[in-house]
Design an enzyme around this catalytic site. Sequence first.
Site, PDB file in Angstrom:
ATOM      1  N   ASP A  28      99.442  60.931  70.695  1.00 29.92           N
ATOM      2  CA  ASP A  28      98.639  59.722  70.481  1.00 29.92           C
ATOM      3  C   ASP A  28      97.140  60.001  70.583  1.00 29.92           C
ATOM      4  OD1 ASP A  28     101.073  58.110  70.430  1.00 29.92           O
ATOM      5  OD2 ASP A  28     101.106  58.376  72.592  1.00 29.92           O
ATOM      6  N   HIS A  56     102.298  56.799  62.405  1.00 28.53           N
ATOM      7  CA  HIS A  56     100.901  56.831  61.985  1.00 28.53           C
ATOM      8  C   HIS A  56     100.678  55.772  60.915  1.00 28.53           C
ATOM      9  CE1 HIS A  56      97.533  59.090  59.678  1.00 28.53           C
ATOM     10  NE2 HIS A  56      97.019  58.271  60.559  1.00 28.53           N
ATOM     11  N   LYS A 132     121.593  71.532  66.611  1.00 24.64           N
ATOM     12  CA  LYS A 132     121.020  72.725  65.972  1.00 24.64           C
ATOM     13  C   LYS A 132     121.160  73.938  66.885  1.00 24.64           C
ATOM     14  CE  LYS A 132     116.659  74.466  64.066  1.00 24.64           C
ATOM     15  NZ  LYS A 132     115.241  74.144  63.760  1.00 24.64           N
TER      16      LYS A 132
END
Length: 436
Positions: A28, A56, A132
């Site tokens: 941020d 964003h 993953k």
Amino acid sequence: LSHGGGPRVSGPNVGNRVDVVLGAQWGDEGKGKVVDLLAQDADMVCRCQGGNNAGHTVVVDSVEYDFHLLPSGIINPSVTAFIGNGVVIHLPGLFEEAEKNEKKGKGQSVVIVCVCVLGTTKKGIGPVYSAKAARSGLRICDLLSDFEEFSERYKVLAQQYKSMYPTLEIDIDGELEKLKAYVDRIKPMVQDGVYYMYEALHGRPKKILVEGANAALLDIDFGTYPFVTSSNCTVGGVCTGLGMPPQNVGEVYGVVKAYTTRVGIGAFPSEQDNEIGDLLQTRGKEVGVTTGRKRRCGWLDLVLVKYAHMINGFTALALTKLDILDVFEEIKVGVAYKVDEELVPYFPANQEVLHKVEVQYETLPGWKSDTSTARTFEELPENAQKYVRFIEDQLGVPGKSVFYSASSDHILTIAPFSNRVAGLLRSLKTWKSHGI
């Protein structure tokens, strides 16, 4: 040793450089604003890690664009967006985001490589990265190869998640139907990532920009574990998340907010849980774009920014939201930590230790005047200039490598930096940004 008399291979051709924008705190910091600026003359903008846990918003010509998965630099219509193998994607969210922004007038070219994907309606950032690492994850190349085999693997993975999270409901057949429908839509966008990136690096001259999500203190290895994200959001994640060698990394821009914020729980040594923190939160409009949660606020902590610099090797610093400090009589900056009355020469890895540190502050005089309209470093009040220089001196970054921005809609002020950035600044259109 003899080379056999034939022509010798000359030194390696490094090719195009890749400039990187990274957060130096807990996210941020306003990375998007820096990316918006640098992407104006870029040929490619890339995401290398994270997922839609970043947010964003960009406003251009009174039109608001929201980005969570797409690189925010894609607002430049001549840019190609590259989503690398280090990113995790929720396909419905990706297409929804692209369609929303396309309707507002920005048709972009998107290239996706072999990314991990979990086809539920949840964001599932952590679980996807877990899959993953466990080598049970599903990739875009799997989806586009043999759908029957993909379906079987998907069912196994879905059952694993349902056993781990008993309240989780997954319409397996329904989700597979959705994913099958995406195959034809996504196929033209998918390339072999390593080859595509190599061609971009060694083809015609290109300006390539990487937009990091999250920030150094949220890195899975170097952040304030366990209150971190699930990917490497430091500079090493650029190489592993795009499939490129380190010698192609060019400028590394560290984005630093003029104070410190954090979302959620976890140690926060310079936090001001008082009227100072409330004032920073209110003036800075510190509410998460993706989460909607209020951010915790505190003074600038240069111990953690130095730590981020050790890892990333910033070649330039972007100092954002300086104008939020305009109202303070005096401003404190954290410069060291003590534990049990002894100075700690490093940033503690252990959360329990970090909770116990006493921040050692330098107190600087405030400037008590509006800086949001300043366009050059010289236009800043003297004490604001001293604040910027203090940060520069503490971090050991040359003055030519510091630029800073106000939080107002279309002002970005800049210290002596580079001809490229200065030229971009002169051509800057009205825009504003929030988040990442």
